[in-house]
Design a protein around this motif. Structure first.
Motif, PDB file in Angstrom:
ATOM      1  N   LEU A 199       0.816  -1.215   0.000  1.00  0.00           N
ATOM      2  CA  LEU A 199       0.000   0.000   0.000  1.00  0.00           C
ATOM      3  C   LEU A 199       0.849   1.263   0.000  1.00  0.00           C
ATOM      4  O   LEU A 199       0.472   2.273  -0.612  1.00  0.00           O
ATOM      5  N   THR A 202       2.337   1.669  -3.624  1.00  0.00           N
ATOM      6  CA  THR A 202       1.404   2.106  -4.674  1.00  0.00           C
ATOM      7  C   THR A 202       0.856   3.505  -4.406  1.00  0.00           C
ATOM      8  O   THR A 202       0.035   4.007  -5.173  1.00  0.00           O
ATOM      9  N   ASN A 203       1.303   4.139  -3.338  1.00  0.00           N
ATOM     10  CA  ASN A 203       0.834   5.469  -2.984  1.00  0.00           C
ATOM     11  C   ASN A 203       1.622   6.533  -3.734  1.00  0.00           C
ATOM     12  O   ASN A 203       2.861   6.526  -3.711  1.00  0.00           O
ATOM     13  N   ASN A 209      -4.012   7.697  -5.380  1.00  0.00           N
ATOM     14  CA  ASN A 209      -4.373   6.732  -6.425  1.00  0.00           C
ATOM     15  C   ASN A 209      -4.310   5.271  -5.960  1.00  0.00           C
ATOM     16  O   ASN A 209      -4.153   4.359  -6.767  1.00  0.00           O
ATOM     17  N   ASN A 210      -4.423   5.051  -4.651  1.00  0.00           N
ATOM     18  CA  ASN A 210      -4.453   3.673  -4.151  1.00  0.00           C
ATOM     19  C   ASN A 210      -5.475   3.490  -3.037  1.00  0.00           C
ATOM     20  O   ASN A 210      -5.433   2.508  -2.304  1.00  0.00           O
ATOM     21  N   PRO A 213      -8.797   0.204  -2.157  1.00  0.00           N
ATOM     22  CA  PRO A 213      -8.237  -0.852  -3.010  1.00  0.00           C
ATOM     23  C   PRO A 213      -9.283  -1.913  -3.335  1.00  0.00           C
ATOM     24  O   PRO A 213     -10.208  -2.156  -2.558  1.00  0.00           O
ATOM     25  N   ALA A 227      -4.251  -2.115  -6.175  1.00  0.00           N
ATOM     26  CA  ALA A 227      -4.197  -0.694  -5.853  1.00  0.00           C
ATOM     27  C   ALA A 227      -3.372   0.016  -6.913  1.00  0.00           C
ATOM     28  O   ALA A 227      -2.344  -0.490  -7.360  1.00  0.00           O
ATOM     29  N   ASN A 228      -3.855   1.184  -7.341  1.00  0.00           N
ATOM     30  CA  ASN A 228      -3.194   2.000  -8.359  1.00  0.00           C
ATOM     31  C   ASN A 228      -3.218   1.285  -9.708  1.00  0.00           C
ATOM     32  O   ASN A 228      -4.206   1.354 -10.427  1.00  0.00           O
ATOM     33  N   PRO A 253      -3.352   4.528 -13.560  1.00  0.00           N
ATOM     34  CA  PRO A 253      -3.956   4.201 -12.268  1.00  0.00           C
ATOM     35  C   PRO A 253      -5.456   3.941 -12.400  1.00  0.00           C
ATOM     36  O   PRO A 253      -6.127   4.523 -13.249  1.00  0.00           O
ATOM     37  N   SER A 255      -7.345   3.305  -9.186  1.00  0.00           N
ATOM     38  CA  SER A 255      -7.918   3.430  -7.851  1.00  0.00           C
ATOM     39  C   SER A 255      -8.118   4.905  -7.494  1.00  0.00           C
ATOM     40  O   SER A 255      -7.559   5.793  -8.135  1.00  0.00           O
TER      41      SER A 255
END
Length: 545
Positions: A199, A202-203, A209-210, A213, A227-228, A253, A255
């Motif tokens: 997490l 993917t931030n 954008n994550n 999820p 995620a993302n 992306p 999410s």
């Protein structure tokens, strides 16, 4: 001069088409019905319960809603910037069968929260904003029940998190803003959180954008988490990532706030040694769309879906092109195994006033068709459903649609897309009267029947028209918790038909095997349908134990 005029007309037509893509006028189906002009709140979150009632709520710091609470039931929050003492409702219970609703009372801020239905049928809802971020709330399905809240029911603050019901009956709560971990509810003795580096990886700084999820229980008992633009398979028992999937081709992306949607496609061949599970992710917004929308530039949404078999030894994403670009869309599994893509916008991003060009036409995705013939455009609504809109499947096969509030508060005038308090129903084409003679009617078992794992289940139906026995099947659908373009706990199981026999005039008995374990279908309440030639019966509630 005439030639110049003709050329100008042609160029103007091209510009008009570019800004307003034509929707094919033929081959569309489905219809819409306005159920309630106003339920008093904007339905940001939505969950169907076993008594055919839908619990909905928005947030408690919008300012007063248009639905008053009973005397003495006020929300008192000194930190609320809109109004400190609010005696209006921000949650309702909608009775599908009577088309009526009643006010419910939440005593903390449920904005951008998450939840799911436990095996006993109770809705457990977690987190939110401000005074709600550590709350666990429980709603029991009964005639006069209301919310019950536990102030410190969570170990960490959860805002924009995702919940999933597990085979052991608990819920896992994954992520949330600035939370790169997960936990379980109800809390265990240690009340632990468990780190999930995926997490944080993917931030995207300043954009994220994550959030929210996409989480699905895989058939092996592990969790697929997206995620993302990437995904993993998590062994949550041992806090270990057991597989890392490739990134979606193109790397865009999907999410929040880029906000596409996703479903676990129908699970089939449930008695096979190796059961295939596929995930479909559709729509979203390209990189930097959120930042550009803040600057008044609204980028066209993504028009692609990506599909992957998450059980393959060497899985790869396959891209498909949707007929309509869409961000903030919702994806609903229909009883016949098809996917309805509904709500959303053609450009912009999730966030306050950041979406433009509402997509009024739903699209049907047919996962068993050849790749070039899987999409069909359906008839449009007249009501834009933008940021904070919702959609869930009902027992009669309709899809309930509500919400849409792209603003920080309730705004009904002087804005592009007013706060929407209405409820609509979308009737997929299979509900057309012309299919009534093909539509099964379940006569046994009755509603609320208890069923066990790996057992024979006999279902009796009446079909008045000509029956094609090999086109009869049984499906089970779990009612999902829908918010922010994702339906948590949504899954559909195709039980098939092991044996079909005629048992009288227009009456048929179907024998199927129930799912083999909680990895396939966690215990709880499901909608069971009989489908004939893609035409589903009305569902019945069954309790899988």
């Amino acid at each position: 001069m005439a030639e110049m005029s003709t050329l100008r007309t042609f160029l103007f037509s091209l510009l008009l088409f570019a800004s307003h893509p034509l929707i094919p006028p033929t081959a569309a189906d489905g219809r819409w019905q306005l159920l309630q002009k106003s339920i008093g709140i904007s339905s940001m979150h939505m969950q169907l319960l076993k008594n055919d009632r839908v619990v909905m709520y928005d947030r408690t710091d919008f300012g007063p809603s248009t639905l008053p609470l009973a005397s003495g039931k006020c929300h008192n929050d000194p930190t609320n910037t809109a109004v400190q003492v609010d005696c209006t409702a921000h949650s309702v219970e909608y009775d599908v069968l009577s088309n009526k609703f009643r006010a419910l009372t939440v005593q903390s801020n449920v904005w951008c929260s998450s939840g799911g239905v436990m095996p006993d049928g109770k809705l457990v809802q977690t987190g939110g904003f401000s005074d709600g971020e550590l709350r666990v709330r429980v709603f029991s399905p009964c005639e006069s029940c209301d919310w019950h809240e536990t102030p410190n029911g969570l170990a960490a603050k959860r805002w924009y998190a995702t919940n999933h019901v597990l085979p052991d009956g608990r819920q896992i709560v994954v992520g949330g803003r600035e939370q790169f971990n997960y936990e379980f509810v109800p809390k265990n003795i240690a009340a632990d959180t468990f780190k999930l580096h995926f997490l944080s990886e993917t931030n995207e700084r300043g954009v994220e954008n994550n959030l929210y999820p996409f989480v699905f229980l895989n058939v092996d008992g592990n969790l697929f988490i997206f995620a993302n633009n990437q995904a993993i398979l998590l062994d949550y028992v041992n806090n270990k990532v057991v597989k890392t999937y490739p990134k979606i081709p193109g790397g865009e992306p999907r999410s929040y706030p880029s906000t596409g949607s996703a479903v676990l496609l129908p699970l089939k061949n449930l008695t096979a040694a190796n059961i295939q599970a596929e995930v479909l992710v559709c729509g979203g917004a390209p990189k930097a769309s959120f930042v550009q929308a803040l600057q008044g530039k609204f980028v066209k949404a993504l028009d692609t879906c990506a599909r992957i078999s998450i059980t393959d030894p060497k899985p790869n994403w396959v891209l498909e092109t949707m007929p309509l670009a869409r961000v903030m869309g919702d994806m609903v599994l229909l009883p016949n195994g098809k996917v309805l893509v509904i709500n959303g916008a053609r450009s912009g991003s999730a966030g306050w006033d950041l979406g433009r060009d509402p997509v009024l036409n739903p699209v049907l995705y047919m996962p068993d068709n050849e790749i070039e013939s899987r999409f069909k455009i359906l008839n449009p609504t007249k009501i834009p459903r933008m940021y904070h809109s919702t959609a869930v499947l009902l027992r009669d096969g309709r899809v309930l649609v509500g919400g849409s509030n792209p603003h920080a508060y309730y705004n009904f005038t002087g804005v592009l897309y007013p706060t929407e308090l209405s409820l609509e129903a979308f009737y997929p084409g299979y509900l057309d009267a012309k299919f009534n003679n093909l539509r099964p009617t379940i006569v046994a078992p009755k509603s609320m029947s208890g069923i066990r794992y790996s057992k024979k289940l006999k279902i009796e139906v009446v079909i008045t028209g000509e029956v094609t026995l090999n086109l009869l099947s049984v499906t089970m659908v779990s009612p999902s918790f829908n918010t922010h373009s994702f339906s948590m706990n949504q899954r559909l199981l195709v039980l098939g038909n092991d044996k079909v026999m005629a048992s009288g005039k227009s009456t048929y008995k179907i024998e199927v095997i129930t799912p083999g374990s909680g990895n396939l279908a966690p215990a709880g309440f499901y909608l069971l349908f009989v489908v004939h030639q893609d035409i589903p019966s009305q569902g019945i509630w069954v309790h899988l134990k």
